[in-house]
Design a protein around this motif. Structure first.
Motif, PDB file in Angstrom:
ATOM      1  N   GLY A   1       0.790  -1.229   0.000  1.00  0.00           N
ATOM      2  CA  GLY A   1       0.000   0.000   0.000  1.00  0.00           C
ATOM      3  C   GLY A   1       0.820   1.275   0.000  1.00  0.00           C
ATOM      4  N   LEU A   2       2.140   1.167  -0.143  1.00  0.00           N
ATOM      5  CA  LEU A   2       3.004   2.343  -0.112  1.00  0.00           C
ATOM      6  C   LEU A   2       2.571   3.428  -1.117  1.00  0.00           C
ATOM      7  N   PRO A   3       2.234   3.102  -2.367  1.00  0.00           N
ATOM      8  CA  PRO A   3       1.859   4.162  -3.320  1.00  0.00           C
ATOM      9  C   PRO A   3       0.668   4.999  -2.854  1.00  0.00           C
ATOM     10  N   LEU A   4      -0.336   4.364  -2.241  1.00  0.00           N
ATOM     11  CA  LEU A   4      -1.490   5.114  -1.750  1.00  0.00           C
ATOM     12  C   LEU A   4      -1.114   5.932  -0.521  1.00  0.00           C
ATOM     13  N   ALA A   5      -0.327   5.349   0.390  1.00  0.00           N
ATOM     14  CA  ALA A   5       0.103   6.079   1.587  1.00  0.00           C
ATOM     15  C   ALA A   5       0.908   7.311   1.185  1.00  0.00           C
ATOM     16  N   HIS A   6       1.778   7.179   0.194  1.00  0.00           N
ATOM     17  CA  HIS A   6       2.596   8.299  -0.278  1.00  0.00           C
ATOM     18  C   HIS A   6       1.710   9.443  -0.756  1.00  0.00           C
ATOM     19  N   ARG A   7       0.729   9.140  -1.563  1.00  0.00           N
ATOM     20  CA  ARG A   7      -0.167  10.179  -2.074  1.00  0.00           C
ATOM     21  C   ARG A   7      -0.982  10.800  -0.953  1.00  0.00           C
ATOM     22  N   SER A   8      -1.544   9.965  -0.107  1.00  0.00           N
ATOM     23  CA  SER A   8      -2.475  10.440   0.916  1.00  0.00           C
ATOM     24  C   SER A   8      -1.789  11.335   1.941  1.00  0.00           C
ATOM     25  N   VAL A   9      -0.639  10.910   2.457  1.00  0.00           N
ATOM     26  CA  VAL A   9       0.042  11.689   3.490  1.00  0.00           C
ATOM     27  C   VAL A   9       0.442  13.062   2.967  1.00  0.00           C
ATOM     28  N   HIS A  10       1.067  13.093   1.792  1.00  0.00           N
ATOM     29  CA  HIS A  10       1.518  14.376   1.241  1.00  0.00           C
ATOM     30  C   HIS A  10       0.339  15.308   0.952  1.00  0.00           C
ATOM     31  N   LEU A  11      -0.719  14.767   0.358  1.00  0.00           N
ATOM     32  CA  LEU A  11      -1.842  15.620  -0.025  1.00  0.00           C
ATOM     33  C   LEU A  11      -2.582  16.153   1.201  1.00  0.00           C
ATOM     34  N   ILE A  12      -2.788  15.322   2.196  1.00  0.00           N
ATOM     35  CA  ILE A  12      -3.499  15.769   3.395  1.00  0.00           C
ATOM     36  C   ILE A  12      -2.709  16.842   4.121  1.00  0.00           C
ATOM     37  N   VAL A  13      -1.414  16.600   4.345  1.00  0.00           N
ATOM     38  CA  VAL A  13      -0.593  17.586   5.055  1.00  0.00           C
ATOM     39  C   VAL A  13      -0.539  18.897   4.275  1.00  0.00           C
ATOM     40  N   ALA A  14      -0.309  18.813   2.970  1.00  0.00           N
ATOM     41  CA  ALA A  14      -0.233  20.025   2.145  1.00  0.00           C
ATOM     42  C   ALA A  14      -1.533  20.811   2.219  1.00  0.00           C
ATOM     43  N   SER A  15      -2.657  20.129   2.188  1.00  0.00           N
ATOM     44  CA  SER A  15      -3.958  20.800   2.234  1.00  0.00           C
ATOM     45  C   SER A  15      -4.209  21.442   3.588  1.00  0.00           C
ATOM     46  N   LEU A  16      -3.829  20.760   4.656  1.00  0.00           N
ATOM     47  CA  LEU A  16      -3.998  21.330   5.998  1.00  0.00           C
ATOM     48  C   LEU A  16      -3.206  22.624   6.152  1.00  0.00           C
ATOM     49  N   LEU A  17      -2.000  22.653   5.603  1.00  0.00           N
ATOM     50  CA  LEU A  17      -1.136  23.818   5.758  1.00  0.00           C
ATOM     51  C   LEU A  17      -1.439  24.917   4.749  1.00  0.00           C
ATOM     52  N   HIS A  18      -1.981  24.537   3.594  1.00  0.00           N
ATOM     53  CA  HIS A  18      -2.278  25.513   2.545  1.00  0.00           C
ATOM     54  C   HIS A  18      -3.553  26.291   2.852  1.00  0.00           C
ATOM     55  N   ASN A  19      -4.458  25.691   3.619  1.00  0.00           N
ATOM     56  CA  ASN A  19      -5.757  26.307   3.876  1.00  0.00           C
ATOM     57  C   ASN A  19      -5.909  26.896   5.269  1.00  0.00           C
ATOM     58  N   PHE A  20      -5.031  26.487   6.199  1.00  0.00           N
ATOM     59  CA  PHE A  20      -5.196  26.929   7.586  1.00  0.00           C
ATOM     60  C   PHE A  20      -3.861  27.229   8.241  1.00  0.00           C
ATOM     61  N   GLU A  21      -3.908  28.149   9.178  1.00  0.00           N
ATOM     62  CA  GLU A  21      -2.845  28.272  10.159  1.00  0.00           C
ATOM     63  C   GLU A  21      -3.273  27.469  11.384  1.00  0.00           C
ATOM     64  N   TRP A  22      -2.281  27.021  12.163  1.00  0.00           N
ATOM     65  CA  TRP A  22      -2.606  26.115  13.259  1.00  0.00           C
ATOM     66  C   TRP A  22      -1.947  26.574  14.560  1.00  0.00           C
ATOM     67  N   LYS A  23      -2.670  26.391  15.654  1.00  0.00           N
ATOM     68  CA  LYS A  23      -2.100  26.691  16.964  1.00  0.00           C
ATOM     69  C   LYS A  23      -2.682  25.726  17.984  1.00  0.00           C
ATOM     70  N   LEU A  24      -2.009  25.636  19.108  1.00  0.00           N
ATOM     71  CA  LEU A  24      -2.510  24.803  20.200  1.00  0.00           C
ATOM     72  C   LEU A  24      -3.613  25.544  20.940  1.00  0.00           C
ATOM     73  N   PRO A  25      -4.619  24.831  21.442  1.00  0.00           N
ATOM     74  CA  PRO A  25      -5.719  25.488  22.161  1.00  0.00           C
ATOM     75  C   PRO A  25      -5.294  25.943  23.555  1.00  0.00           C
ATOM     76  N   ASP A  26      -6.129  26.774  24.150  1.00  0.00           N
ATOM     77  CA  ASP A  26      -5.978  27.186  25.554  1.00  0.00           C
ATOM     78  C   ASP A  26      -4.655  27.894  25.843  1.00  0.00           C
ATOM     79  N   GLY A  27      -4.117  28.558  24.828  1.00  0.00           N
ATOM     80  CA  GLY A  27      -2.902  29.327  25.041  1.00  0.00           C
ATOM     81  C   GLY A  27      -1.636  28.513  25.189  1.00  0.00           C
TER      82      GLY A  27
END
Length: 504
Positions: A446-472
Motif C-alpha cells: 500500500g506504499l503508493p497510496l500512503a505516499h499520495r495520501s500523506v503528502h496531499l493531506i498535510v499540504a492541504s492542511l497547511l495551505h488552507n489553515f494556520e494552526w495553533k494549540l488550544p488554551d494558550g
C-alpha cells in the motif's frame, strides 16, 4: 487485566521457566555461534520497559551488544537487526531464507494467518493476493480514483473550516481518520463508511482498528510461553475475536449487498460498477482469482494497515512542524510558490513540493509506523555478519533504532528535513537506512497510496489553515511520547485550533 497484573504474570512466568531455558540454551550448538545478547536475568530485570516500550529497550541493548543481537524470550529465539547493512542482508540478499513470518497468537483468530497477505508464506496463495494488491495500488488504478480522495479531502477541509469559524479546537487524528476511512472505502466499495467525524460508525471503526493495532503489536506473554495459550492471560485473543467479528460483519454486509445489486443489474441489462470490489467479484471462482473468504480477509488486511498508518503519520508530521515553526514556514512558502492562490491542491502537485517531501521523509525517519516492521521467521539456518541465525528464529528489523543512529545520521534526534534536500534517499525500499514500509518482496503493497495520501493531506492542511494549540499552550507543551503497537502512534491525541486562511 491491568498492567501491574500483566507484569507480575510475565515476571513469574519468566522466573518459573528460567531453569528450563538454561537447559535449552546453555551448552548447545548455538551458545558460541549466536549473536551476542543480554542474559535472562537482565531481561527479567527490564521486563517492564520491554513490555511498555520494546523499541526503546531493545535499541538500548543494541548499543551495548551491537547491530545484531540475540534475545532469548521464553521458548523463542529472537534476532534483532539494527543496521542498514545487515537489514539489506536479511531483506534482500538472503530474502528467500527470511521470507516467512512469525505468526503471533493474536493473528490466529479466525485463521487470519492462513488467509492474510501479511502472514502467508511465499506460496501460490500469497502470490495471487499480491497480484491483486499490485492492481489495486497501481498508478492506473490510483489515478482513476483520485477524484474520490479529492472529494473526501474537501469534506475534511469544510469540517475544519466550520470548527475554525466557531472558534473550536479539534482532535486532528480523529478528523483525518474519518477522511482516510471514507477515502479507502470509496476506493474499494464506492461508499462512505462514516458520515461525519462524530458519527458513531466512525468512532466504532476507530476503536476497532485502534484496538487491533494495539493488541496486535504489544508483547503477548502467550507468544513467549505457548503453554499459556488456553488461558489467554492478557485477554488478547478474546479482544481480537470481538474486533474481527465486528469488521467481518461490516465487510460481509458490503460484499453481500454488492453481489445482490450486481445480480439485479445483470438481470436487467444495466451496467455494473467498476470499483475494486466489482473487479474482484467479477472473477470469483475463476482460475487464480479469490474466494469469498479470501476477499473478506484481504479487505480486513487493507483497512487495518491502510488507515492507521496514514493517520498516525499525518499526526506526527503536524506535531513536528508545530514544534519547529521555522520548518513550518518553509513548507508554507513552498506551497505559496508552487500552488496558485485559488488553485485546488491535487496529487499531481506533490512532485513540485520537494521540501514537503523532505518533511515526510524526516517524519518517517523519526517516527516509522512500524518500529520493527512485521517480524520475519528464518526458514533455514543462515549466516549474517558471521553469526548463526537458526531455523525458526524470529527476526526483527529495528527501523526505529536505525532512524536515530548517530553513525548514520548527523544530529539524529533533531527534526531536520534539510538533510533530505538534494539527496537521493527515499523510502521505497532501495535505501536501507530509511525503510518504514520494509523492503524486498514483502514490503508494504500500500506504499503508493500512503505516499499520495500523506503528502496531499498535510499540504492541504497547511495551505488552507494556520494552526495553533488550544488554551494558550505553546509548542513546548506538545507531548511527543509514543504509544507502542503495530503502529507507533502518539501517546496523546493532537488537539489543535485552525485559523482559516481562505475565508471565501
Amino acid at each position: 487485566m491491568d498492567l501491574l497484573l500483566i507484569s507480575i504474570t510475565i515476571v513469574c512466568a519468566g522466573t518459573l521457566t528460567f531453569f528450563i531455558l538454561r537447559l535449552l540454551f546453555n551448552q548447545t550448538q548455538y551458545t558460541i555461534k549466536l549473536p551476542p545478547g543480554p542474559s535472562l536475568f537482565h531481561i527479567i530485570r527490564n521486563i517492564l520497559e520491554l513490555s511498555r516500550n520494546p523499541h526503546i529497550a531493545i535499541t538500548k541493548l543494541s548499543k551495548i551488544y551491537g547491530p545484531i543481537i540475540t534475545l532469548k524470550l521464553g521458548s523463542r529465539i529472537t534476532i534483532v537487526i539494527s543496521s542498514p547493512q545487515l537489514a539489506k542482508q536479511v531483506l534482500q540478499e538472503n530474502s528467500q531464507a527470511f521470507s516467512s513470518r512469525t505468526v503471533p497468537y493474536a493473528s490466529r483468530v479466525f485463521d487470519q494467518h492462513k488467509n492474510s497477505l501479511t502472514f502467508l508464506p511465499l506460496s501460490a496463495e500469497w502470490r495471487n493476493l499480491r497480484r491483486h494488491c499490485a492492481t489495486i495500488f497501481s498508478t492506473q488504478m490510483l489515478d482513476s480514483t483520485k477524484v474520490v480522495r479529492q472529494q473526501k479531502l474537501k469534506e475534511l477541509l469544510d469540517f475544519i473550516k466550520e470548527k475554525s469559524l466557531n472558534g473550536e479546537d479539534l482532535d486532528l487524528g480523529e478528523a483525518v481518520f474519518t477522511t482516510v476511512l471514507n477515502s479507502i472505502s470509496n476506493t474499494f466499495f464506492s461508499k462512505d463508511l462514516s458520515h461525519s467525524t462524530s458519527d458513531e460508525k466512525s468512532q466504532e471503526f476507530k476503536n476497532i482498528i485502534g484496538g487491533v493495532m494495539e493488541d496486535g503489536g504489544r508483547p503477548n506473554i502467550v507468544d513467549f510461553f505457548p503453554i499459556l495459550a488456553p488461558l489467554d492471560p492478557q485477554g488478547v485473543q478474546a479482544r481480537m475475536s470481538i474486533y474481527f467479528i465486528k469488521l467481518f460483519k461490516i465487510i460481509d454486509g458490503i460484499i453481500e449487498e454488492r453481489m445482490c445489486s450486481r445480480d439485479s443489474k445483470i438481470d436487467s441489462g444495466s451496467e455494473v460498477g467498476n470499483d475494486v470490489l466489482d473487479s474482484i467479484i467479477s472473477n470469483v471462482g475463476a482460475t487464480s482469482q479469490l474466494s469469498r473468504n479470501e476477499i473478506r480477509h484481504l479487505f480486513l488486511d487493507l483497512f487495518i494497515a491502510g488507515i492507521e498508518t496514514t493517520v498516525v503519520t499525518v499526526e506526527w508530521v503536524m506535531a513536528e512542524l508545530l514544534r519547529n515553526p521555522d520548518k513550518l514556514e518553509k513548507v508554507r512558502e513552498e506551497l505559496c510558490q508552487a500552488i496558485e492562490e485559488d488553485a485546488i491542491l491535487e496529487e499531481s502537485h506533490i512532485s513540485k513540493l520537494p521540501y514537503l517531501q523532505a518533511v515526510v521523509k524526516e517524519t518517517f525517519r523519526l517516527h516509522p509506523p512500524g518500529p520493527f516492521l512485521v517480524p520475519r521467521k528464518c526458514d533455514e539456518d543462515a549466516c549474517i555478519a558471521g553469526f548463526l541465525v537458526p531455523k525458526d528464529a524470529q527476526v526483527l528489523v529495528n527501523v526505529w533504532a536505525m532512524g536515530r543512529d548517530p553513525t548514520i545520521w548527523e544530529k539524529p534526534n533533531i527534526f531536520l528535513p534539510e538533510r533530505f534536500l538534494n539527496c537521493e534517499i527515499n523510502f521505497k525500499g532501495q535505501n536501507f537506512e530509511l525503510i518504514p514500509f520494509g523492503a524486498g518482496k514483502r514490503m508494504c503493497p500500500g506504499l503508493p497510496l500512503a505516499h499520495r495520501s500523506v503528502h496531499l493531506i498535510v499540504a492541504s492542511l497547511l495551505h488552507n489553515f494556520e494552526w495553533k494549540l488550544p488554551d494558550g499552550l505553546t509548542s513546548e507543551h506538545i507531548n511527543m511520547k509514543e504509544d507502542f503497537g503495530l503502529s507507533l502512534k502518539r501517546a496523546q491525541p493532537l488537539r489543535l485550533q485552525a485559523i482559516s486562511i481562505k475565508l471565501s
